[in-house]
Every structure is written in C-alpha cells, then in structure tokens.
Design a protein around this motif. Structure first.
Motif, PDB file in Angstrom:
ATOM      1  N   VAL A 125      -1.148  -1.286  -4.290  1.00  0.00           N
ATOM      2  CA  VAL A 125      -2.504  -1.763  -4.018  1.00  0.00           C
ATOM      3  C   VAL A 125      -3.303  -0.651  -3.349  1.00  0.00           C
ATOM      4  O   VAL A 125      -2.733   0.239  -2.713  1.00  0.00           O
ATOM      5  N   SER A 126      -4.597  -0.709  -3.490  1.00  0.00           N
ATOM      6  CA  SER A 126      -5.461   0.318  -2.903  1.00  0.00           C
ATOM      7  C   SER A 126      -5.782  -0.006  -1.450  1.00  0.00           C
ATOM      8  O   SER A 126      -5.634  -1.139  -0.995  1.00  0.00           O
ATOM      9  N   ALA A 127      -6.258   0.984  -0.730  1.00  0.00           N
ATOM     10  CA  ALA A 127      -6.660   0.800   0.664  1.00  0.00           C
ATOM     11  C   ALA A 127      -7.790  -0.214   0.767  1.00  0.00           C
ATOM     12  O   ALA A 127      -7.826  -1.025   1.688  1.00  0.00           O
ATOM     13  N   GLU A 128      -8.697  -0.186  -0.190  1.00  0.00           N
ATOM     14  CA  GLU A 128      -9.817  -1.129  -0.187  1.00  0.00           C
ATOM     15  C   GLU A 128      -9.317  -2.564  -0.341  1.00  0.00           C
ATOM     16  O   GLU A 128      -9.762  -3.469   0.370  1.00  0.00           O
ATOM     17  N   GLU A 129      -8.373  -2.781  -1.261  1.00  0.00           N
ATOM     18  CA  GLU A 129      -7.823  -4.128  -1.456  1.00  0.00           C
ATOM     19  C   GLU A 129      -7.106  -4.611  -0.201  1.00  0.00           C
ATOM     20  O   GLU A 129      -7.259  -5.759   0.217  1.00  0.00           O
ATOM     21  N   PHE A 187       0.831  -1.205   0.000  1.00  0.00           N
ATOM     22  CA  PHE A 187       0.000   0.000   0.000  1.00  0.00           C
ATOM     23  C   PHE A 187       0.866   1.256   0.000  1.00  0.00           C
ATOM     24  O   PHE A 187       0.641   2.183  -0.772  1.00  0.00           O
ATOM     25  N   GLY A 201       2.187   2.162  -3.199  1.00  0.00           N
ATOM     26  CA  GLY A 201       1.189   2.524  -4.193  1.00  0.00           C
ATOM     27  C   GLY A 201       0.817   1.392  -5.141  1.00  0.00           C
ATOM     28  O   GLY A 201       0.227   1.621  -6.190  1.00  0.00           O
ATOM     29  N   ASP A 211      -6.405   5.914   3.858  1.00  0.00           N
ATOM     30  CA  ASP A 211      -7.154   6.700   2.884  1.00  0.00           C
ATOM     31  C   ASP A 211      -7.774   5.769   1.849  1.00  0.00           C
ATOM     32  O   ASP A 211      -7.275   4.690   1.589  1.00  0.00           O
ATOM     33  N   ALA A 212      -8.833   6.217   1.227  1.00  0.00           N
ATOM     34  CA  ALA A 212      -9.488   5.425   0.194  1.00  0.00           C
ATOM     35  C   ALA A 212      -8.625   5.304  -1.049  1.00  0.00           C
ATOM     36  O   ALA A 212      -8.710   4.340  -1.780  1.00  0.00           O
ATOM     37  N   ALA A 213      -7.792   6.291  -1.298  1.00  0.00           N
ATOM     38  CA  ALA A 213      -6.921   6.259  -2.478  1.00  0.00           C
ATOM     39  C   ALA A 213      -5.595   5.606  -2.099  1.00  0.00           C
ATOM     40  O   ALA A 213      -5.145   5.728  -0.972  1.00  0.00           O
ATOM     41  N   PRO A 214      -4.954   4.911  -3.031  1.00  0.00           N
ATOM     42  CA  PRO A 214      -3.652   4.323  -2.716  1.00  0.00           C
ATOM     43  C   PRO A 214      -2.603   5.401  -2.486  1.00  0.00           C
ATOM     44  O   PRO A 214      -2.743   6.525  -2.967  1.00  0.00           O
TER      45      PRO A 214
END
Length: 94
Positions: free
Chosen positions: A49-53, A44, A47, A68-71
């Motif tokens: 993978v995304s925070a959601e993943e 993460f 950069g 954060d929601a964005a990577p």
C-alpha cells in the motif's frame, strides 16, 4: 482491528475507560489481537500500500506523517529484477 474480549478489556469497558483499549490490544498480540495502524504499517513496509493510503486509513495519523510519498519497495519484486548500473561518464580524449 482485532479485539478479543478478555478480563482486561471487560474491566476497561465496565469502568468506562474505553480510550485505554488500544493499549491493551497492542500488548495482547500473542492472544490474536492487532491494531489497524500496526497492520497498515506492515503492509506499507511490504510495499503493498502507498503512504497516502496508509495515512488516509490510519487512526493515529501522527505516526504516519513522515512516511515517504512513494510506497516502500517490495522486497520480492526488487530481488527478481537485476540491479541497474549507472552509465559511466565519458573519458576525456588523451
């Protein structure tokens, strides 16, 4: 995750204390062990993978709730692009 059977791991298994194995893995990095959550955080921060993943795959979700929601920005990609300057405000007529 990577776990190598050493004396500490074998002892915890024999004693039925498998819940303590993650702490042994976390402290035995020099032996080649690694936790999935540590690797997810590294990916993460780079950069990749995304925070959601990361949150979906994490074993300990609490550690990843405040990401954060964005990577995170990829430092390699960010350094390749020139910085963008904001437009200056228009000057009032004199």
């Amino acid at each position: 995750e990577v776990m190598i059977n050493n004396d500490a791991v074998a002892s915890l298994i024999r004693k039925g204390k498998g819940f303590q194995i993650p702490s042994v893995i976390a402290t035995a990095r020099e032996q080649g062990m690694q936790l999935m959550d540590s690797e997810l955080m590294r990916l993460f921060k780079e950069g990749q993978v995304s925070a959601e993943e990361v949150y979906m795959k994490a074993a300990s979700k609490k550690e990843f709730e405040n990401l954060d929601a964005a990577p995170a920005p990829n430092p390699v990609a960010a350094s390749a692009a020139p910085p963008v300057r904001p437009a200056l405000p228009a000057r009032p007529p004199v």
